[in-house]
Enzyme design. Structure first.
Site, PDB file in Angstrom:
ATOM      1  N   GLY A 140      -9.581  -2.156 -11.371  1.00 29.04           N
ATOM      2  CA  GLY A 140      -9.963  -1.386 -10.202  1.00 29.04           C
ATOM      3  C   GLY A 140     -10.643  -0.091 -10.577  1.00 29.04           C
ATOM      4  N   GLY A 176      -3.451  -2.544 -13.145  1.00 28.24           N
ATOM      5  CA  GLY A 176      -3.001  -1.151 -13.212  1.00 28.24           C
ATOM      6  C   GLY A 176      -3.477  -0.496 -14.493  1.00 28.24           C
ATOM      7  CG  ASN A 229      -1.087  -1.628  -3.982  1.00 29.08           C
ATOM      8  OD1 ASN A 229      -1.933  -0.763  -4.203  1.00 29.08           O
ATOM      9  ND2 ASN A 229      -1.099  -2.394  -2.914  1.00 29.08           N
ATOM     10  CB  CYS A 254      -0.914  -0.003   1.220  1.00 28.98           C
ATOM     11  SG  CYS A 254      -1.995   1.417   1.216  1.00 28.98           S
TER      12      CYS A 254
HETATM   13  C1  LIG Z   1      -9.872   3.487  -3.635  1.00 29.26           C
HETATM   14  C2  LIG Z   1      -8.855   2.396  -3.773  1.00 29.26           C
HETATM   15  C3  LIG Z   1      -8.670   1.501  -2.720  1.00 29.26           C
HETATM   16  C4  LIG Z   1      -7.724   0.479  -2.834  1.00 29.26           C
HETATM   17  N1  LIG Z   1      -7.580  -0.400  -1.802  1.00 29.26           N
HETATM   18  C5  LIG Z   1      -6.711  -1.439  -1.914  1.00 29.26           C
HETATM   19  C6  LIG Z   1      -6.626  -2.439  -0.904  1.00 29.26           C
HETATM   20  O1  LIG Z   1      -7.362  -2.428   0.094  1.00 29.26           O
HETATM   21  N2  LIG Z   1      -5.706  -3.434  -1.069  1.00 29.26           N
HETATM   22  C7  LIG Z   1      -4.900  -3.530  -2.175  1.00 29.26           C
HETATM   23  O2  LIG Z   1      -4.109  -4.479  -2.279  1.00 29.26           O
HETATM   24  N3  LIG Z   1      -5.004  -2.613  -3.174  1.00 29.26           N
HETATM   25  C8  LIG Z   1      -5.886  -1.596  -3.073  1.00 29.26           C
HETATM   26  N4  LIG Z   1      -6.007  -0.691  -4.091  1.00 29.26           N
HETATM   27  C9  LIG Z   1      -5.156  -0.842  -5.299  1.00 29.26           C
HETATM   28  C10 LIG Z   1      -5.912  -1.580  -6.387  1.00 29.26           C
HETATM   29  O3  LIG Z   1      -6.281  -2.884  -5.986  1.00 29.26           O
HETATM   30  C11 LIG Z   1      -5.076  -1.663  -7.677  1.00 29.26           C
HETATM   31  O4  LIG Z   1      -3.885  -2.389  -7.416  1.00 29.26           O
HETATM   32  C12 LIG Z   1      -4.688  -0.286  -8.208  1.00 29.26           C
HETATM   33  O5  LIG Z   1      -5.758   0.620  -8.055  1.00 29.26           O
HETATM   34  C13 LIG Z   1      -4.271  -0.344  -9.681  1.00 29.26           C
HETATM   35  O6  LIG Z   1      -5.317  -0.835 -10.482  1.00 29.26           O
HETATM   36  P1  LIG Z   1      -6.341   0.138 -11.287  1.00 29.26           P
HETATM   37  O7  LIG Z   1      -5.504   1.118 -12.034  1.00 29.26           O
HETATM   38  O8  LIG Z   1      -7.124  -0.801 -12.161  1.00 29.26           O
HETATM   39  O9  LIG Z   1      -7.188   0.806 -10.247  1.00 29.26           O
HETATM   40  C14 LIG Z   1      -6.948   0.351  -4.020  1.00 29.26           C
HETATM   41  C15 LIG Z   1      -7.141   1.251  -5.079  1.00 29.26           C
HETATM   42  C16 LIG Z   1      -8.091   2.263  -4.967  1.00 29.26           C
HETATM   43  C17 LIG Z   1      -8.300   3.194  -6.128  1.00 29.26           C
END
Ligand SMILES: Cc1cc2nc3c(=O)[nH]c(=O)nc-3n(C[C@H](O)[C@H](O)[C@H](O)COP(=O)(O)O)c2cc1C
Length: 303
Positions: free
Chosen positions: A260, A238, A187, A125
């Site tokens: 995400g 990502g 992440n 994170c």
């Molecule tokens: C609002 C928010 C909360 C997230 N919470 C977590 C989490 O609890 N655990 C985790 O491993 N990643 C968390 N992530 C990261 C996402 O799982 C992902 O790895 C990241 O957003 C990249 O993917 P994306 O571009 O499709 O969003 C979070 C992302 C966002 C935007």
């Protein structure tokens, strides 16, 4: 479009990324009907967490900056809510984190009692103190992997890596050697936005995680490098918003694709949309299976 990930059958390669939706039994079934191949739960630790004060989210043209701070129920409360996770319509991935090695182990053990299809370990994170400890240290990441594996029996374990590191190959190698069954890459990336009126960082946590389209080239590079280094499958995550983005991840070497931020823009329908776009691209290019293109970006470079 169905795939096998660590022995788990998925109806297609799209997986809801962790932390995006508050997931309940009902929403897992709904997401399955809407086309998700699997769902990842929010990351849970040993205690209930309030998360960071507002503001925690900021949308900008490249995507999102979030500093939500892992709010959510603790593992005990999740165990009461779910009882088990293996009787739902699609595979469920339980996500966990801890502050100490012992906590990673004990939370993993409790999560395993719910029988998720897989356990994802969030060591990355971008705006949490614990993330800073584990996310760039291959030896520590290996210790976490061993501790989690020791506590979960036969349930496959995926370690979620951070892009905020000079040598992601060393991290990937270390967790594979420690027994990881898969790698989730990546992440969010640490970032900041300044509010010109207050002259201060906009998020209460100051630093947040960049996700969405701005993250995609970074994620593709990480998946590409990890695929060169390890044999275990990769969940490429990502900035995936379209079928073409998902195909790009598969060409870099991903077995499955995490989604995400795109859920905020397109809702639950995004899984179907991405699958349909992937299918139409494959039809147009006369590709009959994802296996035919997985990692192909590497082969072409060798020609
Ligand atoms: C609002 C928010 C909360 C997230 N919470 C977590 C989490 O609890 N655990 C985790 O491993 N990643 C968390 N992530 C990261 C996402 O799982 C992902 O790895 C990241 O957003 C990249 O993917 P994306 O571009 O499709 O969003 C979070 C992302 C966002 C935007």
């Amino acid at each position: 479009m169905n795939i096998t990930l660590c022995g788990i059958r998925l109806q297609n390669p799209t997986i809801l990324a962790s932390g995006i939706l508050g997931v309940t039994k009902e929403s897992i079934d709904r997401l399955g009907k809407k086309g998700a191949g699997a769902v990842t739960l929010k990351s849970l630790c040993h205690e209930e967490r309030k998360g960071n004060p507002n503001p925690t989210m900021f949308a900008y043209p490249g995507g999102f900056l979030n500093g939500v701070g892992l709010p959510g129920q603790g593992i005990e409360s999740a165990c009461t809510e779910f009882e088990r996770l293996d009787d739902l319509s699609i595979p469920v991935i339980g996500s966990i984190f801890g502050y100490t090695l012992e906590q990673f182990g004990s939370v993993a053990k409790k999560m395993s009692s719910l029988k998720p299809a897989m356990i994802e370990v969030d060591i990355s994170c971008p705006h949490m103190d614990y993330g800073q400890v584990y996310d760039a240290d291959p030896a520590l990441a290996a210790k976490v992997t061993k501790e989690v594996k020791r506590n979960v029996g036969k349930i496959p374990v995926s370690i979620k890596l951070s892009p905020k590191i000079y040598d992601i190959k060393a991290m990937a190698k270390a967790v594979e050697e420690a027994g990881a069954d898969a790698i989730t890459a990546i992440n969010a990336y640490p970032g900041m936005v300044i509010d010109l009126e207050t002259c201060r960082p906009l998020l209460a946590s100051k630093i947040g995680g960049i996700s969405g389209p701005a993250l995609k080239p970074i994620a593709v590079k990480c998946v590409y490098e990890i695929y060169e280094t390890v044999k275990i499958p990769i969940i490429g995550t990502g900035g995936v918003t379209s079928g073409k983005d998902a195909i790009e991840m598969i060409m870099a070497g991903a077995t499955a694709v995490g989604i995400g931020t795109a859920v905020y823009y397109h809702g639950d329908e995004v899984f179907l949309k991405i699958c349909e776009e992937m299918e139409s691209w494959m039809k147009e290019h006369k590709i009959s299976s994802l296996d035919a293109i997985r990692g192909c970006a590497h082969q072409q470079q060798k020609k």
